[in-house]
Every structure is written in C-alpha cells, then in structure tokens.
Design an enzyme around this catalytic site. Sequence first.
Site, PDB file in Angstrom:
ATOM      1  N   TYR A  53       5.826 -10.132  -0.637  1.00 16.83           N
ATOM      2  CA  TYR A  53       6.721  -8.975  -0.732  1.00 16.83           C
ATOM      3  C   TYR A  53       7.836  -9.283  -1.731  1.00 16.83           C
ATOM      4  CZ  TYR A  53       4.234  -7.292   3.402  1.00 16.83           C
ATOM      5  OH  TYR A  53       3.261  -6.884   4.283  1.00 16.83           O
ATOM      6  N   HIS A 128      -3.396 -13.102   5.106  1.00 15.94           N
ATOM      7  CA  HIS A 128      -3.022 -11.754   4.663  1.00 15.94           C
ATOM      8  C   HIS A 128      -4.222 -10.828   4.393  1.00 15.94           C
ATOM      9  CE1 HIS A 128       0.598  -9.611   2.573  1.00 15.94           C
ATOM     10  NE2 HIS A 128      -0.203  -8.730   3.129  1.00 15.94           N
ATOM     11  N   SER A 208       1.690   0.105   7.968  1.00 16.39           N
ATOM     12  CA  SER A 208       1.950   1.481   7.531  1.00 16.39           C
ATOM     13  C   SER A 208       1.717   2.443   8.702  1.00 16.39           C
ATOM     14  CB  SER A 208       1.080   1.879   6.326  1.00 16.39           C
ATOM     15  OG  SER A 208       1.477   1.178   5.170  1.00 16.39           O
ATOM     16  N   PRO A 209       2.367   2.199   9.835  1.00 14.32           N
ATOM     17  CA  PRO A 209       2.109   3.019  11.032  1.00 14.32           C
ATOM     18  C   PRO A 209       2.521   4.472  10.863  1.00 14.32           C
ATOM     19  CG  PRO A 209       4.043   1.637  11.374  1.00 14.32           C
ATOM     20  CD  PRO A 209       3.407   1.175  10.092  1.00 14.32           C
ATOM     21  N   LEU A 210       3.424   4.733   9.900  1.00 16.19           N
ATOM     22  CA  LEU A 210       3.876   6.117   9.673  1.00 16.19           C
ATOM     23  C   LEU A 210       3.151   6.743   8.490  1.00 16.19           C
ATOM     24  CD1 LEU A 210       7.702   5.406  10.177  1.00 16.19           C
ATOM     25  CD2 LEU A 210       6.101   6.384  11.841  1.00 16.19           C
ATOM     26  N   GLY A 211       2.171   6.034   7.957  1.00 18.27           N
ATOM     27  CA  GLY A 211       1.416   6.570   6.820  1.00 18.27           C
ATOM     28  C   GLY A 211       1.791   5.937   5.497  1.00 18.27           C
TER      29      GLY A 211
HETATM   30  N1  LIG Z   1      -0.858  -6.626   6.135  1.00 16.04           N
HETATM   31  C1  LIG Z   1      -0.841  -5.825   5.117  1.00 16.04           C
HETATM   32  O1  LIG Z   1      -1.722  -5.861   4.242  1.00 16.04           O
HETATM   33  C2  LIG Z   1       0.275  -4.839   4.987  1.00 16.04           C
HETATM   34  C3  LIG Z   1       0.220  -3.818   4.025  1.00 16.04           C
HETATM   35  C4  LIG Z   1       1.280  -2.908   3.979  1.00 16.04           C
HETATM   36  C5  LIG Z   1       2.345  -3.040   4.852  1.00 16.04           C
HETATM   37  N2  LIG Z   1       2.382  -4.069   5.751  1.00 16.04           N
HETATM   38  C6  LIG Z   1       3.508  -4.246   6.708  1.00 16.04           C
HETATM   39  O2  LIG Z   1       3.630  -3.081   7.482  1.00 16.04           O
HETATM   40  C7  LIG Z   1       4.974  -2.600   7.418  1.00 16.04           C
HETATM   41  C8  LIG Z   1       5.008  -1.107   7.583  1.00 16.04           C
HETATM   42  O3  LIG Z   1       4.279  -0.449   6.585  1.00 16.04           O
HETATM   43  P1  LIG Z   1       4.967   0.361   5.388  1.00 16.04           P
HETATM   44  O4  LIG Z   1       6.359  -0.083   5.218  1.00 16.04           O
HETATM   45  O5  LIG Z   1       4.020   0.268   4.251  1.00 16.04           O
HETATM   46  O6  LIG Z   1       4.872   1.877   5.853  1.00 16.04           O
HETATM   47  P2  LIG Z   1       5.444   2.741   7.074  1.00 16.04           P
HETATM   48  O7  LIG Z   1       6.028   1.859   8.102  1.00 16.04           O
HETATM   49  O8  LIG Z   1       4.379   3.664   7.464  1.00 16.04           O
HETATM   50  O9  LIG Z   1       6.584   3.565   6.346  1.00 16.04           O
HETATM   51  C9  LIG Z   1       7.746   2.948   5.877  1.00 16.04           C
HETATM   52  C10 LIG Z   1       8.768   3.992   5.515  1.00 16.04           C
HETATM   53  O10 LIG Z   1       9.013   4.794   6.649  1.00 16.04           O
HETATM   54  C11 LIG Z   1      10.321   5.242   6.614  1.00 16.04           C
HETATM   55  N3  LIG Z   1      10.745   5.342   8.032  1.00 16.04           N
HETATM   56  C12 LIG Z   1      10.683   4.376   8.973  1.00 16.04           C
HETATM   57  N4  LIG Z   1      11.130   4.825  10.152  1.00 16.04           N
HETATM   58  C13 LIG Z   1      11.521   6.108   9.954  1.00 16.04           C
HETATM   59  C14 LIG Z   1      12.100   7.082  10.777  1.00 16.04           C
HETATM   60  N5  LIG Z   1      12.365   6.831  12.074  1.00 16.04           N
HETATM   61  N6  LIG Z   1      12.380   8.301  10.235  1.00 16.04           N
HETATM   62  C15 LIG Z   1      12.111   8.551   8.927  1.00 16.04           C
HETATM   63  N7  LIG Z   1      11.555   7.650   8.083  1.00 16.04           N
HETATM   64  C16 LIG Z   1      11.271   6.438   8.596  1.00 16.04           C
HETATM   65  C17 LIG Z   1      11.133   4.185   5.913  1.00 16.04           C
HETATM   66  O11 LIG Z   1      12.101   4.840   5.138  1.00 16.04           O
HETATM   67  P3  LIG Z   1      13.390   4.135   4.502  1.00 16.04           P
HETATM   68  O12 LIG Z   1      12.839   3.221   3.444  1.00 16.04           O
HETATM   69  O13 LIG Z   1      14.154   5.269   3.958  1.00 16.04           O
HETATM   70  O14 LIG Z   1      14.065   3.355   5.576  1.00 16.04           O
HETATM   71  C18 LIG Z   1      10.093   3.389   5.139  1.00 16.04           C
HETATM   72  O15 LIG Z   1      10.251   3.427   3.750  1.00 16.04           O
HETATM   73  C19 LIG Z   1       5.427  -3.098   6.036  1.00 16.04           C
HETATM   74  O16 LIG Z   1       6.818  -3.043   5.890  1.00 16.04           O
HETATM   75  C20 LIG Z   1       4.852  -4.465   6.027  1.00 16.04           C
HETATM   76  O17 LIG Z   1       5.665  -5.346   6.786  1.00 16.04           O
HETATM   77  C21 LIG Z   1       1.358  -4.945   5.835  1.00 16.04           C
END
Ligand SMILES: NC(=O)c1ccc[n+]([C@@H]2O[C@H](COP(=O)([O-])OP(=O)(O)OC[C@H]3O[C@@H](n4cnc5c(N)ncnc54)[C@H](OP(=O)(O)O)[C@@H]3O)[C@@H](O)[C@H]2O)c1
Length: 281
Positions: A53, A128, A208-211
């Site tokens: 990251y 990973h 990416s639990p929120l998409g």
């Molecule tokens: N293992 C893998 O290959 C892999 C790949 C991708 C991600 N990940 C991990 O999974 C985590 C989560 O995935 P992600 O960050 O890609 O996507 P996500 O959790 O689906 O979405 C992240 C975005 O959601 C917004 N958000 C969070 N909570 C919210 C709420 N209550 N209301 C409105 N908006 C909200 C945040 O906005 P703001 O930025 O404005 O706060 C953030 O930018 C990553 O951070 C990483 O640690 C792992």
Amino acid sequence: MQSRRIGDVQVSAIGLGGMPMSIEGRPDEDRSIRTIHAALDAGVTLIDTADAYHIGADEVGHNESLIARALASYGGDTSGVLVATKGGHLRPGDGSWTVNSSPDYLKQACEASLKRLGVDAIGLYQHHRPDPRVPYADAIGAIRDLLDAGKIRMAGISNANPQQIREAREILGGRLVSVQNQFSPAFRSSEPGLELCTELGIAFLPWSPLGGIQAAGSLGGAFAEVAERHGVSPQRVCLAWHLAKSPVSIPIPGASRPETITDSAAADTLELTADDLAVLP
Ligand SMILES: NC(=O)c1ccc[n+]([C@@H]2O[C@H](COP(=O)([O-])OP(=O)(O)OC[C@H]3O[C@@H](n4cnc5c(N)ncnc54)[C@H](OP(=O)(O)O)[C@@H]3O)[C@@H](O)[C@H]2O)c1
C-alpha cells in the site's frame, strides 16, 4: 464494540482497512493519523495493511509505517490492537500491481514489514495473492516457515479460492486463521470461500466490503432503503449485512477520513430485522 475471533485473538467485529490512506488519492499524513486514531477511539482493534500500500517505488510499506506512527502517537492503550499485514504484492511505481511469491522474497518482505511495524513478531501475516509462477504450496510453505521461526504469530491468506484455502490449511498444519477475499453486495463470487471458512471456523475478512474506494459512496438500492428505515448510512447497513452473513465475517472497510470509520464502526450495534434481511441481496 462486539468482538469476533481470529485464531486465538479477539478483535473488533469491524476492522479498519488502511489502503485508501496510502495509494492514489491519499490524504495528507495528519488526516490519516486522525483517521486511525478515530478508529481506535471507536473501539476498532483490527487494522489491515500491506507492504504494497504505497504509490512510488521508493516508499514500499508507506501504510505500515503510517500505522506504526499512528499507534505510537495514540494517547490510549494499543496493546490489544492486531495489525494484519501482507506480503507477495508489489507496486513498481508505474501505477501497476505485480506479484512475487518466491519463498526467499516472502521471507525478505516479512523481515522488512517487521522493521517498519517495529515489532518482534507480526500479529497476523497474510499471503497477499497467488503468483502463477510459483507453486502455491511453495508460497504457503514460506509462510509456514515464518510461523515456525516465530517471525509471525498467526498466518492468513488472501485472494484464495476454496481449493487453495484447503491446501493452505493443510500446509500450515491447521494453523490457517484467516482468509481475506473480495466480497461485497456487488461482488459475490467468493461466497463459496465464505461458506468454507464458516464451516471450518476460519475468520473471513471481506475486502472492499463497500464495493471499493470509488463505489463505496454510492451504495444505494435496498441498502439505502433499509438505511432510511433505521436513520443510518447505507454503508453502515452494508457492514451489518456482512456481519449477519456469517459469525466468521470481519469486514475491514477502508477509510481516509475520521467520519467514515466512526460511522462504519457503529455497524455492530445495528440490528437488522428479518424484514430488512429479506430485501437485502
Ligand atoms: N487483499 C487484497 O487483495 C485487498 C485488495 C483491496 C483492498 N484490501 C483491503 O480491504 C480494505 C477495504 O477495501 P477498500 O478500501 O478497497 O474498499 P471499501 O472498504 O469498500 O471502500 C473504502 C471507501 O469507503 C468509504 N467509506 C468507508 N466507510 C464509509 C461510511 N461509513 N460512509 C461512507 N463512506 C465510507 C471510504 O471513504 P473515505 O476515503 O472518504 O474515508 C473509503 O474510501 C482496504 O483498505 C485494504 O485494507 C485488500
């Protein structure tokens, strides 16, 4: 905050994903530190990161270092916080993501993560992503060696299908504690992995639990409808939906603002009714 189990460690049912604070579009360090501190204030005790990251090739581990600094500068007790990092993904600096699961590389990456996190043993180390050039057994064999050497306390995998989950569990001698796969209302193909983890009692961390970073803000449809009924955000409903899917599910929503993680962390107190669940996917 409710707790759930990863191996023998109890963690908050909602974790914090660190990625948005270190990749393209990241905020300045002050806002990131405030975001991590807000998560801790809200009772979050699981922080997900990875050495990959970062943006530039010269800042590998940007997110791990940020988290280490945020924990060190937090006023309260952080001894119960589990930092989960990963190795095996790389960013050469041109915006792309590459993989390397050679055992030597994974061991070297783990050593570098240990230094950045400033710990003697990594709480949870996750492989990973599978590398098509390296047999999966060899990659997971390296993770087993790290466990045996005491460099990592617990072992997890990511981006693994059910066959790989079973294989990793076998290679690790039953010591596989977590699987981190992409899973959200819009991305459901790892549902068999979630079912297998539920059956085996292995923690499932939907990524990416929120998409995803781009789509999280526009979660609508049934999630917006249920959110309106409860007077909460659709994102909070989505995280409660993840929690309701399985007792092993521990979503790790990403955040780059204190407000969003504070809102997300309250998802564990949102009780979805049978009527709510009936309209959600
Ligand atoms: N293992 C893998 O290959 C892999 C790949 C991708 C991600 N990940 C991990 O999974 C985590 C989560 O995935 P992600 O960050 O890609 O996507 P996500 O959790 O689906 O979405 C992240 C975005 O959601 C917004 N958000 C969070 N909570 C919210 C709420 N209550 N209301 C409105 N908006 C909200 C945040 O906005 P703001 O930025 O404005 O706060 C953030 O930018 C990553 O951070 C990483 O640690 C792992």
